[in-house]
Design an enzyme around this catalytic site. Structure first.
Site, PDB file in Angstrom:
ATOM      1  CB  SER A 128      38.532 -15.098  28.980  1.00 22.35           C
ATOM      2  OG  SER A 128      37.234 -14.682  28.739  1.00 22.35           O
ATOM      3  CG  ASP A 174      35.657 -13.187  26.486  1.00 21.15           C
ATOM      4  OD1 ASP A 174      34.802 -12.591  27.166  1.00 21.15           O
ATOM      5  OD2 ASP A 174      35.456 -14.294  25.964  1.00 21.15           O
TER       6      ASP A 174
HETATM    7  C1  GLA Z   1      32.107 -15.440  25.318  1.00 23.57           C
HETATM    8  C2  GLA Z   1      32.499 -14.473  24.205  1.00 23.57           C
HETATM    9  C3  GLA Z   1      32.199 -13.024  24.596  1.00 23.57           C
HETATM   10  C4  GLA Z   1      30.764 -12.875  25.090  1.00 23.57           C
HETATM   11  C5  GLA Z   1      30.404 -13.956  26.106  1.00 23.57           C
HETATM   12  C6  GLA Z   1      28.944 -13.947  26.457  1.00 23.57           C
HETATM   13  O1  GLA Z   1      32.896 -15.232  26.449  1.00 23.57           O
HETATM   14  O2  GLA Z   1      33.869 -14.598  23.895  1.00 23.57           O
HETATM   15  O3  GLA Z   1      32.469 -12.172  23.505  1.00 23.57           O
HETATM   16  O4  GLA Z   1      29.859 -12.857  24.019  1.00 23.57           O
HETATM   17  O5  GLA Z   1      30.734 -15.247  25.644  1.00 23.57           O
HETATM   18  O6  GLA Z   1      28.623 -12.763  27.088  1.00 23.57           O
END
Ligand code: GLA
Length: 403
Positions: A128, A174
């Site tokens: 993230s 995230d």
């Molecule tokens: C990414 C997205 C989240 C989530 C994950 C999978 O990190 O930003 O919102 O959907 O994938 O769990």
């Protein structure tokens, strides 16, 4: 991260001192993947690593942004008026989206800003980094422009910046984890209503939590992510055609037994598989929190393993590199291992016996390298607090440093 050094870099680039600094962490998701846009549960924790942003106001309505992580991009400029997505702006579309969303909620931004970003998260690896850029920008702008928004509202605003401005239809996990993290705790978040509980992330003396990076850059992650979301929506639409399921708002309102009963109404077999993963991973997340609270780390690890298998076989987001890395972890005695985040490359999370860590890393590296010709990178999971403003060093400290 050395904040004095960052302040000096800011002065170097912009010829004036920074006046504000914000920090937002990345996150690692322990379990509950692709459940967050299906009204399910997720179980992430914020990391000690994240993104720092330093700022000073400008007299005009321009934003000048530079990142120490993307030195080749130089200083990227945009104007607050008529702001829209521009592919040539690369990473700067993340903070730009946050500016756009502040204006969208009617916040008054009377002048522009100089911004310097720096982060210690590996970029684009499923930890993230983009959410941390967005949330750091959001916390900063709230402070600079005195906007009344709670941490949760900022997380939602940052998610909208990603969805509407950047075209990535992510869920809330995230941005929520980055804004709302708590040191030494994971967050059990119900994405249906944003209710959440902080769960102590205590594996005891005998176990450690590791992140392992495949060092395989994610490819086409955004388009495949949006495709998975569309497949889940198709499954939901088919299920809603069943008279008793007319009121179904999200896949995770079904438990695994209900889903098994109705699965055949989902016409597209791929959509059916995607939905099965989502419903089962939601159940696994709740089960994982329960066993973790009871101190049953072996059972916790088993649930991580089952989650990976489901993401590999039903949801199809793991890919060759993550599968090789997780298989190497299993073969080397991990208590549990799975991909984390969106997948398609990026990172895995692993529970390992503390007295075996050194050996474990060697074995995993050797097996993974033999299969992929890449070396993994390991990080110890340090669970940090959520996004916040920090203090800048005062000018005498800075001058002292220059001497
Ligand atoms: C990414 C997205 C989240 C989530 C994950 C999978 O990190 O930003 O919102 O959907 O994938 O769990």
């Amino acid at each position: 991260m050395d904040i004095t050094q960052l302040s000096l870099s800011f002065s170097d680039v912009f010829g004036e001192p920074a006046q504000h600094i914000a920090f937002a962490p990345g996150r690692v998701n322990l379990i509950g993947e692709y459940t967050d846009f299906n009204g399910g549960h997720v179980f992430p924790c914020a990391l000690g690593m994240g993104t720092y942003v330093l700022a000073a106001p400008r007299a005009d309505r321009a934003v000048h942004a530079v990142s120490l992580n993307f030195p080749d991009s130089g200083v990227v400029c945009f104007d607050l008026d008529g702001l829209c997505f521009d592919p040539a702006r690369h990473w700067v579309n993340y903070p730009a989206g946050v500016f756009a969303e502040f204006m969208h909620i009617g916040a008054s931004l009377p002048h522009g800003v100089n911004l310097l970003f720096a982060g210690d998260l590996p970029n684009g690896t499923g930890l993230s980094s983009s959410a941390s850029i967005e949330v750091a920008t959001a916390v900063l702008l709230r402070e600079m422009f005195n906007v009344q928004q709670s941490q949760t509202e900022l997380a939602l605003l940052a998610q909208r910046a990603e969805n509407r401005f950047n075209g990535m239809n992510c869920g809330i996990m995230d941005q929520f984890a980055s804004a709302m993290g708590r040191a030494n705790h994971a967050i059990l978040l119900n994405t249906a209503d944003l209710s959440h509980e902080y769960v102590p992330l205590d594996l005891g003396e005998a176990y450690v939590l590791l992140i392992a990076n495949t060092n395989k850059q994610r490819a086409l992650a955004e388009s495949k992510y949006n495709q998975r979301r569309a497949e889940c929506e198709a499954a939901l639409a088919d299920l809603r055609a069943v008279p008793s399921l007319h009121g179904l708002r999200a896949l995770c309102e079904l438990d695994s037994a209900d889903f098994a009963r109705y699965a055949d109404v989902v016409v597209d077999p791929l959509a059916r598989q995607r939905a099965r993963h989502v419903v089962d991973d939601n159940a696994r997340t709740l089960a994982a929190v329960k066993v973790l609270r009871a101190g049953d780390i072996q059972a916790f690890g088993q649930l991580l393993n089952a989650s990976h298998v489901s993401l590999r076989d039903d949801f199809a987001v793991t890919g060759e590199h993550l599968d090789a890395l997780v298989q190497a972890a299993w073969d080397s005695g991990a208590v549990g291992a799975r991909m984390t985040g969106a997948g398609f490359g990026g990172c895995a999370v692993m529970v390992v016996r503390a007295d075996e860590v050194v050996d474990f890393k060697h074995r995993v590296s050797a097996q993974y390298h033999a299969q992929t010709a890449l070396e993994p990178t390991f990080y110890e999971v340090i669970v940090g607090a959520g996004a916040r403003m920090l203090d800048l060093p005062n000018s005498s400290e800075l001058t002292g440093n220059i001497k």
